[in-house]
Each structure stands twice: as C-alpha cells, then as structure tokens.
Write a protein that holds these residues in place. Structure first.
Motif, PDB file in Angstrom:
ATOM      1  N   LEU A 178       0.820  -1.216   0.000  1.00  0.00           N
ATOM      2  CA  LEU A 178       0.000   0.000   0.000  1.00  0.00           C
ATOM      3  C   LEU A 178       0.849   1.259   0.000  1.00  0.00           C
ATOM      4  N   LEU A 179       2.025   1.196   0.635  1.00  0.00           N
ATOM      5  CA  LEU A 179       2.924   2.357   0.603  1.00  0.00           C
ATOM      6  C   LEU A 179       3.430   2.597  -0.822  1.00  0.00           C
ATOM      7  N   GLY A 180       3.848   1.511  -1.489  1.00  0.00           N
ATOM      8  CA  GLY A 180       4.279   1.649  -2.885  1.00  0.00           C
ATOM      9  C   GLY A 180       3.143   2.095  -3.775  1.00  0.00           C
ATOM     10  N   LEU A 181       1.935   1.559  -3.515  1.00  0.00           N
ATOM     11  CA  LEU A 181       0.769   1.944  -4.309  1.00  0.00           C
ATOM     12  C   LEU A 181       0.422   3.417  -4.095  1.00  0.00           C
ATOM     13  N   GLY A 182       0.377   3.846  -2.833  1.00  0.00           N
ATOM     14  CA  GLY A 182       0.019   5.233  -2.530  1.00  0.00           C
ATOM     15  C   GLY A 182       0.999   6.226  -3.120  1.00  0.00           C
ATOM     16  N   LEU A 183       2.296   5.973  -2.934  1.00  0.00           N
ATOM     17  CA  LEU A 183       3.301   6.878  -3.497  1.00  0.00           C
ATOM     18  C   LEU A 183       3.245   6.854  -5.023  1.00  0.00           C
ATOM     19  N   GLY A 184       3.039   5.659  -5.586  1.00  0.00           N
ATOM     20  CA  GLY A 184       2.956   5.550  -7.045  1.00  0.00           C
ATOM     21  C   GLY A 184       1.776   6.319  -7.607  1.00  0.00           C
ATOM     22  N   TYR A 258       4.590   3.372  13.221  1.00  0.00           N
ATOM     23  CA  TYR A 258       4.844   4.557  12.392  1.00  0.00           C
ATOM     24  C   TYR A 258       4.680   4.261  10.896  1.00  0.00           C
ATOM     25  N   PRO A 259       5.279   3.174  10.358  1.00  0.00           N
ATOM     26  CA  PRO A 259       5.049   2.865   8.935  1.00  0.00           C
ATOM     27  C   PRO A 259       3.571   2.636   8.599  1.00  0.00           C
ATOM     28  N   VAL A 260       2.821   2.038   9.538  1.00  0.00           N
ATOM     29  CA  VAL A 260       1.395   1.803   9.283  1.00  0.00           C
ATOM     30  C   VAL A 260       0.644   3.139   9.163  1.00  0.00           C
ATOM     31  N   LEU A 261       0.901   4.054  10.105  1.00  0.00           N
ATOM     32  CA  LEU A 261       0.247   5.362  10.059  1.00  0.00           C
ATOM     33  C   LEU A 261       0.674   6.142   8.819  1.00  0.00           C
ATOM     34  N   PHE A 262       1.961   6.114   8.524  1.00  0.00           N
ATOM     35  CA  PHE A 262       2.486   6.823   7.358  1.00  0.00           C
ATOM     36  C   PHE A 262       1.835   6.299   6.075  1.00  0.00           C
ATOM     37  N   THR A 263       1.688   4.972   5.988  1.00  0.00           N
ATOM     38  CA  THR A 263       1.097   4.359   4.793  1.00  0.00           C
ATOM     39  C   THR A 263      -0.368   4.765   4.632  1.00  0.00           C
ATOM     40  N   MET A 264      -1.108   4.818   5.749  1.00  0.00           N
ATOM     41  CA  MET A 264      -2.522   5.198   5.677  1.00  0.00           C
ATOM     42  C   MET A 264      -2.677   6.628   5.146  1.00  0.00           C
ATOM     43  N   ILE A 271      -5.185   8.240  -3.245  1.00  0.00           N
ATOM     44  CA  ILE A 271      -6.505   7.983  -3.831  1.00  0.00           C
ATOM     45  C   ILE A 271      -7.182   9.305  -4.212  1.00  0.00           C
ATOM     46  N   ILE A 272      -7.064  10.317  -3.349  1.00  0.00           N
ATOM     47  CA  ILE A 272      -7.679  11.614  -3.656  1.00  0.00           C
ATOM     48  C   ILE A 272      -7.081  12.209  -4.925  1.00  0.00           C
ATOM     49  N   ILE A 273      -5.753  12.243  -5.000  1.00  0.00           N
ATOM     50  CA  ILE A 273      -5.080  12.846  -6.160  1.00  0.00           C
ATOM     51  C   ILE A 273      -5.343  12.036  -7.423  1.00  0.00           C
ATOM     52  N   PHE A 274      -5.338  10.696  -7.306  1.00  0.00           N
ATOM     53  CA  PHE A 274      -5.584   9.826  -8.456  1.00  0.00           C
ATOM     54  C   PHE A 274      -6.998  10.042  -8.988  1.00  0.00           C
ATOM     55  N   ASN A 275      -7.998  10.073  -8.102  1.00  0.00           N
ATOM     56  CA  ASN A 275      -9.382  10.273  -8.523  1.00  0.00           C
ATOM     57  C   ASN A 275      -9.577  11.635  -9.188  1.00  0.00           C
ATOM     58  N   LYS A 276      -8.881  12.632  -8.664  1.00  0.00           N
ATOM     59  CA  LYS A 276      -9.005  13.976  -9.235  1.00  0.00           C
ATOM     60  C   LYS A 276      -8.365  14.055 -10.622  1.00  0.00           C
ATOM     61  N   THR A 277      -7.248  13.359 -10.798  1.00  0.00           N
ATOM     62  CA  THR A 277      -6.501  13.449 -12.058  1.00  0.00           C
ATOM     63  C   THR A 277      -7.109  12.601 -13.160  1.00  0.00           C
TER      64      THR A 277
END
Length: 285
Positions: A178-184, A258-264, A271-277
């Motif tokens: 999910l971290l790789g997905l979110g950053l990607g 910390y990684p769990v919170l950061f990933t969320m 998701i917000i930026i992807f949906n907007k774009t």
C-alpha cells in the motif's frame, strides 16, 4: 422516458465519482477478471523474449546480494549485526525489491496506459492494483529463495533464529504494497503535467534505498543521524522483517506503528489525487 426506464434500458451506467474518496469497491470486484488478466499480462510480457525467462526471479536478487556482500560486507566492512552477510543482504533486498517495484511501476501507470484509458471504461484503479498483485508473485518466489538459503545456513550452523515477530509478516507485506501503491498514485498523477518526475523516480528510489537499512543495520547508524533514517517508513518495515526471519533488528511498537500510520496517510492522499486526475489526464497527457 423517465429516469427509471432509462436505467432499465442500459446494461451499464457509468457515473462519475461522487467524492474524491469514492473508490467504488463494487466496480473493482465486478472487474476482478480484468484484474487477473492484467496480472497475467504483466507476468508474461515481463519475461517474454528473454533467454532465462522466470529464472530472472532468482538471478536478479542473487547477483545483487553477491555484489552487496562483496562491496559492503567485505570491502567496506559494514556490520551485519552478527548475521551471515549473504542472509542479511538477501533479506533486505527481498523486501526492498517488492516496495521499489510497486512504486516505480505504479508511478508510470497513466503514461504507459493512456491509449487503453482513452478508449474503454473500467475502474482505473484496477491497473495499479494489478501491478501490486503481479509484483506480489515475484516477491513470493524470492521469499521462497530466502527461506531456502535460511535452511542452508541453518544446516551449516549459522547463528540466527526465527522469532515470534514473524507473525506480523502479513502486515508488513500489506504496508509495503500500500505504501508503494500510494506513493505511485501520487507520482503518476503529478507526471501527467510534470514529466520531469518520471526521470527522477527510478533515480530517487535507488537513493532512498541507501537511506533505508538494506545495506546496514539500524543499530550501527550514528545517533545524530538515526532519527533521519527512522523517518523513512521502510526502515521500520525492513528492520521488523529481518527481526522476524533472522532474529536481529530493531523491533518496537513505534517502529512498526509509524510505517502503518504513514502508509494510511500516503494512501489516503494517493486515492484523492488519483481520482481527481483521472477525469482529465487523457486531455493532458
């Protein structure tokens, strides 16, 4: 013809996102066959027309581990916390490769699939999800190789042990994915306007690896720099991964939380930026 009669007439009614966080899980499940088709396509196309084919699953991490062992273990003399050098580097590379593959391949999903996106409808999130899933197959094969090498070193009498922390292994895999997905998702949305980012991603991910505990343990980092290394969420993931499988590493509630919170947070923004774009990228790219 009223609204209800129109809905009964059409087989498929496509509606826009009602909000930027509208993921449409129902559509994702309805198009699951397409997801598996993309996974199969990625798997086949990656090794098509190669001499060694799926053997590259093993060749890449083994060669990288041998080079790291020679350069960082023998020439530079970096500590491996008492673990066999080959196992130390192979464990770090196995986890890092999954994360880096997810982020680098997801970061170009808009650019690489502009023709498909512009011609036919399907939930756009299917494409990055298929990348994360196909990378999971490679990760699974490389994990089996790590387990095989652990068995070999255990037979040779090496000093390491599997700990109870291995129980959170599924959580670590989810965080990496999910971290790789979110950053990607964030990067691919930004590259529709700023192509420079696509040149920086691969280079940046390689540099980030040196800021993660892939080639050295966190315990040997200088105190004044340790907090900077710990800011990288992948540091906690790889330390926990290594502690679970080999018994050495920094493992605390915060180093995993910390990684769990950061990933969320990153996934939420992604998701917000992807949906907007996705509404306008075809006209932009």
């Amino acid at each position: 013809m009223n609204g209800k009669q129109q809905n009964a007439y059409w087989d498929l009614i496509i509606k826009g996102h009602t909000s930027l966080l509208d993921v449409k899980f129902g559509d994702l499940w309805r198009y699951r066959d397409l997801l598996f088709m993309f996974v199969k396509r990625d798997f086949v196309s990656f090794y098509k027309q190669t001499i060694f084919g799926p053997l590259w699953f093993f060749i890449q991490p083994i060669l990288t581990t041998i080079v790291f062992t020679f350069v960082f273990g023998n020439l530079a003399g970096l500590s491996t916390d008492g673990l066999p050098q080959f196992l130390f580097y192979l464990s770090g590379i196995t986890a890092w490769n999954y994360f880096s593959d997810c982020i680098t391949k997801t970061s170009t999903v808009f650019k690489d699939n502009a023709n498909i996106f512009g011609k036919v409808y399907f939930p756009r999130l299917i494409m990055p999800l298929s990348i994360v899933t196909s990378n999971l197959v490679r990760f699974g094969v490389q994990l089996l190789m790590l387990l095989f090498m652990m068995g070999y070193y255990a037979y040779m009498g090496a000093d390491f042990q599997i700990t109870s922390a291995i129980l959170i292994f599924p959580l670590l895999v989810i965080v990496m994915a999910l971290l790789g997905l979110g950053l990607g998702l964030i990067i691919t949305a930004m590259t529709t306007k700023y192509r420079d980012l696509s040149f920086l991603v691969t280079f940046g991910v390689q540099l980030l690896m040196y800021g993660t505990t892939v080639i050295y343990p966190l315990s040997t980092a200088p105190e004044k720099y340790k907090w900077i290394i710990e800011l990288n969420p992948m540091t906690g993931v790889i330390e926990a991964f290594r502690y679970g499988f080999l018994g050495k590493g920094t493992f605390t509630l915060w180093s995993v939380g910390y990684p769990v919170l950061f990933t969320m947070v990153v996934l939420f923004l992604g998701i917000i930026i992807f949906n907007k774009t996705e509404k306008t990228f075809v006209d932009t790219i």
